[in-house]
Design a protein around this motif. Structure first.
Motif: not given
Length: 485
Positions: A262-270, A279-287
């Motif tokens: 679902a939508p991450s609420g931050v920048q997106g996912y990796q 596969f590993d999944v991360y939330k991208v918190t900043a660019q």
């Protein structure tokens, strides 16, 4: 004088001898005739058997035209599937038995073996083996819904098509086609030029001005130094509108039996793919924040698209149906080994302001290049290479940008200042295909971006694309036909 008398029975002996010879000859002739009759009958049975086997193939091709995903003959159980065959008067003349091997995940290629047996000769059976498939959208190395320009330094191995015009100044190893007879090249002033044309001169330089030799009413020059397999225009356009339906279907299938985020609420996912089918999944918190000399040049959607900070979520197994859907932007990298998957990104209902992107900044690799490994990336908006990207980037995947473009933003902006050292990269090498709604590109005319662009078409994608990849039709085509001995 004594006169010898004829021996009694001498004539009978001759009659017996000649009768025996005649009987032997007649028996031989009758035997020969019998063998010929039997051989002819066997040939008739064999011909009937092959025709019955062919009728099984024709039957299932018809069946798939009405139920394209049914590989169990409507029974829901494993085969083989036996059908009687009747003549025009309703008399049973034989039967065929079908053994069906369903496609692997993502593939449309189905294998049939049909064995025909005629009435009257149960021992006479002939078998045909056939492969059928529906071609996918990945029948091109590059397919676009907009005008395209391929600059010097671009070498493409595979067919190229655009629904707009094509300017090609690189080297094309396969056919280049356009849906346009002619078009007004937006990169220079002047009249219209051919739907597929080049500005490359015989001396190897590029002249950016209008080329009368590449414009009507001139005859189309061969230019084998640019178009090794030729060029063709106009040809029918390719459908990009239907991809929206495919994307929504992928989301639904990922929610039911794949992996949905679902939508991450931050920048997106990796997502980082691994060669152990996980596969590993991360939330991208900043660019990454661009430097003061690296500013927005006015391109829609411009950004660095590069990860600064992230938070680990979990490690997951690649789902059996190979579908992973992110309702957000997603960064993709890693390596697969004997895996087939599609990673898709989108938000519904579709709204231009909220469309999502897929970003590839680091290598995305196959281990096997025989069709065993397959990755599809389908973005609702752009498929982008961000600012902080590998200087020699490798992407093994089939890429679709439904409403946006496949490419890289302009990272030299603001009065000639640069986004150094990322404004200029060395090479990007793709093994797969590109489908882009608007103009594709990884480089710019001022020398920024990727200096060398190599696009290598993966022919395995045509009939064995990634899971749920868009198809270019709905009819199965015969790929191979052979009689099994």
């Amino acid at each position: 004088m004594n006169i010898p008398q004829p021996q009694k029975g001498a004539l009978l002996v001759q009659v017996i001898v000649f009768s025996t010879i005649a009987i032997v000859l007649i028996e031989g002739l009758l035997g020969w005739a019998g063998v010929n009759i039997k051989s002819s009958r066997n040939e008739i049975y064999r011909e009937q058997a092959i025709e019955l086997a062919e009728s099984g193939i024709d039957y299932y091709r018809w069946h798939l035209a009405h139920a394209s995903s049914d590989f169990q003959d409507g029974t829901g159980i494993a085969g083989p599937y036996v059908h009687q065959v009747k003549d025009k008067d309703g008399n049973v003349i034989g039967s065929f038995s079908l053994a069906i091997t369903a496609p692997t995940v993502g593939s449309t290629k189905v294998h049939f073996e049909s064995s025909g047996t005629p009435v009257g000769s149960a021992s006479t059976t002939r078998t045909i083996a056939v492969d059928m498939a529906i071609p996918s959208l990945a029948k091109f190395a590059v397919v676009a819904n907009d005008n395209m320009r391929f600059g010097q330094g671009t070498e493409v191995f595979g067919p190229i098509h655009s629904n707009g015009g094509v300017r090609f100044d690189g080297l094309a190893h396969n056919l280049v086609t356009s849906a346009q007879t002619s078009y007004d090249d937006p990169d220079h002033s002047g009249g219209v030029e051919f739907g597929v044309h080049t500005h490359l001169q015989a001396n190897g330089t590029v002249n950016d001005n209008f080329q009368s030799a590449e414009a009507p009413p001139s005859a189309v020059p061969t230019r084998a130094d640019v178009f090794l397999a030729g060029r063709k225009f106009p040809v029918p356009a390719e459908d990009f509108v239907g991809i929206a339906t495919d994307l929504a279907t992928i989301k639904s299938s990922a929610q039911s039996s794949g992996r949905y985020f679902a939508p991450s609420g931050v920048q997106g996912y990796q997502i980082i793919l691994k060669s152990d089918d996980t596969f590993d999944v991360y939330k991208v918190t900043a660019q990454v924040t661009p430097g003061s000399s690296c500013t927005d040049p006015g391109q829609t959607g411009w950004g660095v698209w590069s990860i600064k900070t992230k938070t680990f979520i979990a490690n997951y197994a690649i789902p059996a149906n190979g579908l992973i859907f992110f309702e957000d932007n997603v960064w993709v990298e890693g390596t697969i080994n004997s895996a087939r998957l599609t990673i898709a990104s989108g938000k519904f209902p579709d709204n231009a302001a909220t469309r999502t992107n897929i970003i590839v900044n680091n290598d995305l690799n196959y281990t096997n290049f025989d069709g065993t490994d397959s990755i599809g990336l389908i973005a609702q908006n752009n498929i982008t290479v961000g600012m902080v990207s590998d200087t020699n980037l490798v992407i093994d995947a089939a890429l679709i940008a439904q409403n946006g473009k496949v490419g890289r933003f302009y990272y030299t902006a603001g009065g000639g200042t640069s986004c150094s050292p990322y404004d200029t990269r060395s090479s990007v090498t793709l093994y797969g295909m590109i489908a882009t709604n608007i103009r594709y590109g990884f480089a710019y005319t001022d020398g920024t971006g990727y200096t060398t662009r190599n696009i290598n078409y993966d022919a395995n994608l045509l009939y064995s694309p990634p899971p749920s990849f868009p198809l270019s039709g709905n009819q199965y085509q015969i790929l191979s036909w052979e009689e099994k001995k």
